[in-house]
Design a protein around this motif. Structure first.
Motif, PDB file in Angstrom:
ATOM      1  N   ALA A  77      10.398  20.164  -5.180  1.00  0.00           N
ATOM      2  CA  ALA A  77      11.896  20.079  -4.353  1.00  0.00           C
ATOM      3  C   ALA A  77      12.157  19.160  -3.374  1.00  0.00           C
ATOM      4  CB  ALA A  77      12.108  21.714  -3.908  1.00  0.00           C
ATOM      5  N   PRO A  78      13.357  19.001  -3.107  1.00  0.00           N
ATOM      6  CA  PRO A  78      13.453  17.981  -1.812  1.00  0.00           C
ATOM      7  C   PRO A  78      13.296  18.558  -0.486  1.00  0.00           C
ATOM      8  CG  PRO A  78      15.695  18.840  -3.005  1.00  0.00           C
ATOM      9  CD  PRO A  78      14.652  19.460  -3.644  1.00  0.00           C
ATOM     10  N   VAL A  79      12.618  18.016   0.228  1.00  0.00           N
ATOM     11  CA  VAL A  79      12.319  18.440   1.641  1.00  0.00           C
ATOM     12  C   VAL A  79      12.494  17.287   2.497  1.00  0.00           C
ATOM     13  CG1 VAL A  79      10.443  19.150   3.000  1.00  0.00           C
ATOM     14  CG2 VAL A  79      10.484  19.976   0.740  1.00  0.00           C
ATOM     15  N   GLY A  80      13.716  17.365   3.259  1.00  0.00           N
ATOM     16  CA  GLY A  80      14.207  16.541   4.295  1.00  0.00           C
ATOM     17  C   GLY A  80      13.403  16.087   5.343  1.00  0.00           C
ATOM     18  N   SER A  81      12.858  17.055   5.893  1.00  0.00           N
ATOM     19  CA  SER A  81      11.884  16.493   7.132  1.00  0.00           C
ATOM     20  C   SER A  81      10.145  16.445   6.615  1.00  0.00           C
ATOM     21  CB  SER A  81      11.855  17.619   8.037  1.00  0.00           C
ATOM     22  OG  SER A  81      13.166  18.175   8.127  1.00  0.00           O
ATOM     23  N   VAL A 106      13.772  13.713  -4.284  1.00  0.00           N
ATOM     24  CA  VAL A 106      13.471  13.059  -3.207  1.00  0.00           C
ATOM     25  C   VAL A 106      14.673  13.535  -2.369  1.00  0.00           C
ATOM     26  CG1 VAL A 106      13.094  10.881  -1.800  1.00  0.00           C
ATOM     27  CG2 VAL A 106      12.010  11.523  -4.262  1.00  0.00           C
ATOM     28  N   SER A 107      14.465  14.085  -1.328  1.00  0.00           N
ATOM     29  CA  SER A 107      15.716  14.456  -0.361  1.00  0.00           C
ATOM     30  C   SER A 107      16.305  13.360   0.211  1.00  0.00           C
ATOM     31  CB  SER A 107      15.126  15.268   0.598  1.00  0.00           C
ATOM     32  OG  SER A 107      16.222  15.500   1.883  1.00  0.00           O
ATOM     33  N   GLY A 108      17.752  13.154   0.203  1.00  0.00           N
ATOM     34  CA  GLY A 108      18.459  12.151   0.801  1.00  0.00           C
ATOM     35  C   GLY A 108      18.060  11.994   2.338  1.00  0.00           C
ATOM     36  N   PHE A 129      21.218  14.315  -3.448  1.00  0.00           N
ATOM     37  CA  PHE A 129      22.278  13.847  -2.882  1.00  0.00           C
ATOM     38  C   PHE A 129      23.006  14.982  -2.160  1.00  0.00           C
ATOM     39  CE2 PHE A 129      26.970  13.236  -2.938  1.00  0.00           C
ATOM     40  CZ  PHE A 129      27.044  11.888  -2.550  1.00  0.00           C
ATOM     41  N   HIS A 130      22.986  14.457  -0.787  1.00  0.00           N
ATOM     42  CA  HIS A 130      23.947  15.601   0.323  1.00  0.00           C
ATOM     43  C   HIS A 130      25.127  15.037   0.312  1.00  0.00           C
ATOM     44  CE1 HIS A 130      19.495  16.426   1.139  1.00  0.00           C
ATOM     45  NE2 HIS A 130      20.115  17.625   1.172  1.00  0.00           N
ATOM     46  N   PRO A 131      26.241  15.502  -0.203  1.00  0.00           N
ATOM     47  CA  PRO A 131      27.496  15.335  -0.188  1.00  0.00           C
ATOM     48  C   PRO A 131      28.062  14.824   1.255  1.00  0.00           C
ATOM     49  CG  PRO A 131      27.361  17.026  -1.575  1.00  0.00           C
ATOM     50  CD  PRO A 131      26.116  16.995  -0.577  1.00  0.00           C
ATOM     51  N   LEU A 228      23.224  20.424 -10.717  1.00  0.00           N
ATOM     52  CA  LEU A 228      23.738  20.993  -9.502  1.00  0.00           C
ATOM     53  C   LEU A 228      22.852  21.979  -8.889  1.00  0.00           C
ATOM     54  CD1 LEU A 228      26.242  21.319  -7.750  1.00  0.00           C
ATOM     55  CD2 LEU A 228      27.173  23.015  -9.787  1.00  0.00           C
ATOM     56  N   LYS A 229      22.564  21.701  -7.635  1.00  0.00           N
ATOM     57  CA  LYS A 229      21.685  22.497  -6.738  1.00  0.00           C
ATOM     58  C   LYS A 229      22.553  23.496  -6.116  1.00  0.00           C
ATOM     59  CE  LYS A 229      17.648  22.216  -3.680  1.00  0.00           C
ATOM     60  NZ  LYS A 229      17.810  22.691  -2.233  1.00  0.00           N
ATOM     61  N   GLY A 230      22.054  24.942  -6.137  1.00  0.00           N
ATOM     62  CA  GLY A 230      22.641  25.516  -5.245  1.00  0.00           C
ATOM     63  C   GLY A 230      23.406  26.808  -5.999  1.00  0.00           C
ATOM     64  N   VAL A 250      19.374  26.471  -9.900  1.00  0.00           N
ATOM     65  CA  VAL A 250      19.505  27.901  -9.141  1.00  0.00           C
ATOM     66  C   VAL A 250      18.570  27.729  -7.928  1.00  0.00           C
ATOM     67  CG1 VAL A 250      19.071  30.371  -9.024  1.00  0.00           C
ATOM     68  CG2 VAL A 250      19.793  29.249 -11.221  1.00  0.00           C
ATOM     69  N   SER A 251      19.165  27.874  -6.794  1.00  0.00           N
ATOM     70  CA  SER A 251      18.864  27.859  -5.396  1.00  0.00           C
ATOM     71  C   SER A 251      19.393  28.493  -4.420  1.00  0.00           C
ATOM     72  CB  SER A 251      18.291  26.287  -5.027  1.00  0.00           C
ATOM     73  OG  SER A 251      17.664  26.183  -3.732  1.00  0.00           O
ATOM     74  N   ASN A 252      18.606  29.052  -3.325  1.00  0.00           N
ATOM     75  CA  ASN A 252      19.403  29.674  -2.169  1.00  0.00           C
ATOM     76  C   ASN A 252      18.821  28.741  -0.929  1.00  0.00           C
ATOM     77  OD1 ASN A 252      16.898  30.832  -1.689  1.00  0.00           O
ATOM     78  ND2 ASN A 252      17.720  32.876  -2.481  1.00  0.00           N
ATOM     79  N   HIS A 253      18.357  27.696  -1.348  1.00  0.00           N
ATOM     80  CA  HIS A 253      17.591  26.563  -0.347  1.00  0.00           C
ATOM     81  C   HIS A 253      16.562  27.375   0.450  1.00  0.00           C
ATOM     82  CE1 HIS A 253      19.029  22.893   1.471  1.00  0.00           C
ATOM     83  NE2 HIS A 253      18.531  23.124   2.658  1.00  0.00           N
ATOM     84  N   GLY A 254      15.851  28.110  -0.466  1.00  0.00           N
ATOM     85  CA  GLY A 254      14.594  28.770   0.119  1.00  0.00           C
ATOM     86  C   GLY A 254      14.819  29.695   1.123  1.00  0.00           C
ATOM     87  N   GLY A 255      16.076  30.294   1.105  1.00  0.00           N
ATOM     88  CA  GLY A 255      16.400  31.293   2.485  1.00  0.00           C
ATOM     89  C   GLY A 255      16.788  30.590   3.656  1.00  0.00           C
ATOM     90  N   VAL A 283      14.819  26.402 -11.201  1.00  0.00           N
ATOM     91  CA  VAL A 283      15.035  27.270 -10.083  1.00  0.00           C
ATOM     92  C   VAL A 283      14.148  27.141  -8.787  1.00  0.00           C
ATOM     93  CG1 VAL A 283      13.380  29.165 -11.097  1.00  0.00           C
ATOM     94  CG2 VAL A 283      15.189  29.973  -9.686  1.00  0.00           C
ATOM     95  N   ASP A 284      14.577  27.397  -7.679  1.00  0.00           N
ATOM     96  CA  ASP A 284      13.330  27.565  -6.647  1.00  0.00           C
ATOM     97  C   ASP A 284      13.562  28.733  -5.623  1.00  0.00           C
ATOM     98  OD1 ASP A 284      15.290  26.714  -4.656  1.00  0.00           O
ATOM     99  OD2 ASP A 284      14.875  24.516  -4.673  1.00  0.00           O
ATOM    100  N   GLY A 285      12.541  28.984  -5.003  1.00  0.00           N
ATOM    101  CA  GLY A 285      12.709  29.905  -3.913  1.00  0.00           C
ATOM    102  C   GLY A 285      11.668  30.911  -3.964  1.00  0.00           C
ATOM    103  N   GLY A 286      10.798  30.720  -3.171  1.00  0.00           N
ATOM    104  CA  GLY A 286       9.817  31.738  -2.951  1.00  0.00           C
ATOM    105  C   GLY A 286       8.392  31.474  -4.175  1.00  0.00           C
ATOM    106  N   PHE A 287       8.673  30.411  -4.971  1.00  0.00           N
ATOM    107  CA  PHE A 287       7.407  30.222  -5.915  1.00  0.00           C
ATOM    108  C   PHE A 287       6.448  29.327  -5.528  1.00  0.00           C
ATOM    109  CE2 PHE A 287      11.409  30.610  -8.191  1.00  0.00           C
ATOM    110  CZ  PHE A 287      11.172  31.367  -9.325  1.00  0.00           C
ATOM    111  N   MET A 306       9.280  23.476  -6.197  1.00  0.00           N
ATOM    112  CA  MET A 306       8.531  24.239  -5.051  1.00  0.00           C
ATOM    113  C   MET A 306       8.879  23.388  -3.782  1.00  0.00           C
ATOM    114  SD  MET A 306       4.831  25.146  -6.636  1.00  0.00           S
ATOM    115  CE  MET A 306       4.705  26.353  -8.109  1.00  0.00           C
ATOM    116  N   GLY A 307       9.203  23.971  -2.630  1.00  0.00           N
ATOM    117  CA  GLY A 307       9.612  23.279  -1.296  1.00  0.00           C
ATOM    118  C   GLY A 307       8.313  23.620  -0.435  1.00  0.00           C
ATOM    119  N   ARG A 308       8.171  24.914  -0.100  1.00  0.00           N
ATOM    120  CA  ARG A 308       7.260  25.216   1.145  1.00  0.00           C
ATOM    121  C   ARG A 308       5.495  24.874   0.402  1.00  0.00           C
ATOM    122  NH1 ARG A 308      11.274  28.743   1.750  1.00  0.00           N
ATOM    123  NH2 ARG A 308      12.060  29.154   3.887  1.00  0.00           N
ATOM    124  N   MET A 309       5.477  25.297  -0.777  1.00  0.00           N
ATOM    125  CA  MET A 309       4.128  25.038  -1.389  1.00  0.00           C
ATOM    126  C   MET A 309       3.826  23.636  -1.104  1.00  0.00           C
ATOM    127  SD  MET A 309       1.715  27.023  -2.044  1.00  0.00           S
ATOM    128  CE  MET A 309       0.242  26.024  -1.512  1.00  0.00           C
TER     129      MET A 309
END
Ligand SMILES: Cc1cc2nc3c(=O)[nH]c(=O)nc-3n(C[C@H](O)[C@H](O)[C@H](O)COP(=O)(O)O)c2cc1C
Length: 377
Positions: A77-81, A106-108, A129-131, A228-230, A250-255, A283-287, A306-309
């Motif tokens: 998943a895209p991770v900005g920081s 890759v996060s913008g 892409f962050h609009p 389309l993310k989100g 499908v994403s809630n931005h990992g909460g 989908v992402d969020g908690g996986f 996967m973002g956090r993992m």
């Protein structure tokens, strides 16, 4: 990386290596952190229902997404920081992905920048892409993404406002987005930037304007497949399909965006029921584990992000730590497919799932009981 026999060792190493404020920024979410916890609770509320007496000697977990081959149904998943977790940031992640054979979104906002990432590796890359409500900016950025060789664009729609992440506000951590500053300070900064013409006048003072018009324009201009993310509900999934989204993400931005949202897996079931097999759905969020991935595939998803993992893995051991993480997740998927009695991903369906009660309190680390015990909630 034999020092990491399990994913729990990787999480523990990340906790040890990261400063507390960075660990909290990565691990937790917005306001009451209900959405973060629901992501795990929704996954932990699904039991796997194995079938027995089948030949499972040859298991194949390969799949494809938008024509890209994936060695397993997982993408990053895209991770900005991301550079907070490894100095090579998105390039380290992309190189691990290239060696392993999956794809990286890759996060913008990620360092060292999407063009440097594309130059530095041959991985299958998607640009997140962050609009921004600024057509010249959008057109120019899209042209650069296409020129850099990205295979698709993920249009990030779930974060029109930067959420209030209370742990970050309390610790004062400064990330690239700068928005963890106190509210009044941030508002003042935005006012100054607007007065100096740096922020388009249509932008809200705290958020950004994200519309279907913008989505259509990015799709037309890039001529690339668009994710389309989100998306979190049937109504938006149907609109996404009507607007020609190639993948519904499908994403809630990992909460980390709306608090008090549903767990991602609950949204996933609703979205798949609404669009059927007409669109690919990820989908992402908690996986974080192989069994989590198998639950999403059984519900009808094509792959899981996967973002956090990914970020814990980079913090624990850089590119090699991420490579080890992907290898463990692959092994978990294969072992659990064998135990479920299936050989290929397309054999999985909702018959392999049952609703149940979670055995542990929902927590971002509830899939890692040993790590959670040692780290504490
Ligand atoms: C530290 C961090 C930074 C993130 N930055 C971005 C980002 O720049 N753009 C984006 O679309 N999503 C971003 N996300 C959200 C992820 O893409 C993804 O939706 C989320 O992490 C999935 O949940 P998981 O972390 O439980 O896997 C970020 C997530 C984390 C943990």
């Amino acid at each position: 990386m034999s020092e990491f026999p399990t994913l729990q060792d990787i999480v523990l190493a990340a906790k040890q290596k990261l400063p507390n404020a960075t660990w909290d920024f990565l691990t937790y979410g917005s306001e009451t952190e209900t959405t973060v916890r629901r992501n795990r609770r929704a996954l932990d509320s699904l039991a796997l229902v194995p079938r027995i007496m089948r030949d499972v000697s040859e298991i194949d977990i390969r799949t494809s997404l938008l024509g890209m081959t994936l060695r397993m149904p997982v993408v990053l998943a895209p991770v900005g920081s991301i550079a907070l977790f490894d100095p090579d940031g998105a390039l380290a992640a992309a190189r691990a992905v290239e060696d392993f054979g999956i794809a990286h979104i890759v996060s913008g906002y990620a360092d060292p920048g999407f063009e440097a990432v594309a130059k530095g590796c041959k991985a299958q890359l998607i640009y997140a892409f962050h609009p921004r409500y600024d057509w010249p900016f959008v057109d120019d950025l899209v042209d650069r993404v296409v020129a850099a060789g990205y295979r698709a664009i993920a249009f990030v729609a779930e974060a029109a406002y930067y959420s209030r992440r209370e742990r970050d506000l309390m610790s004062g951590i400064q990330t690239k987005a700068k928005r963890t500053r106190p509210y009044a300070e941030w508002l003042g900064l935005q006012r100054e930037e607007r007065a100096a013409g740096k922020i388009p006048s249509k932008e809200g003072l705290l958020g950004t304007v994200i519309t279907w018009e913008m989505f259509d324009r990015v799709k037309r201009r890039s001529n690339l497949p668009i994710l389309l993310k989100g998306v979190t509900c049937a109504a938006d999934a149907v609109l996404a399909r009507e607007h020609g989204a190639d993948v519904i993400y499908v994403s809630n931005h990992g909460g980390r965006a709306i608090d008090h949202g549903r767990g991602s897996v609950e949204s996933l079931a609703e979205v798949i029921d609404a669009v059927g097999r007409q669109c690919e759905v990820i989908v992402d969020g908690g996986f974080v584990r192989g069994t989590d991935v198998l639950k999403a595939i059984s519900l009808g998803a094509k792959a899981v992000a996967m973002g956090r993992m990914q970020s814990w893995a980079l913090a624990a051991g850089g590119q090699a730590g991420l490579a080890r993480t992907l290898a463990i997740i692959e092994e978990e998927i294969i072992v659990n497919m064998g135990l479920l009695g299936v050989n290929r991903l397309d054999e999985l369906d909702r018959g392999y799932l049952a609703k149940t009660d979670p055995v542990a309190l929902a927590h971002p680390l509830s899939a890692f009981p040993v790590a959670l015990e040692r780290i504490g909630g």
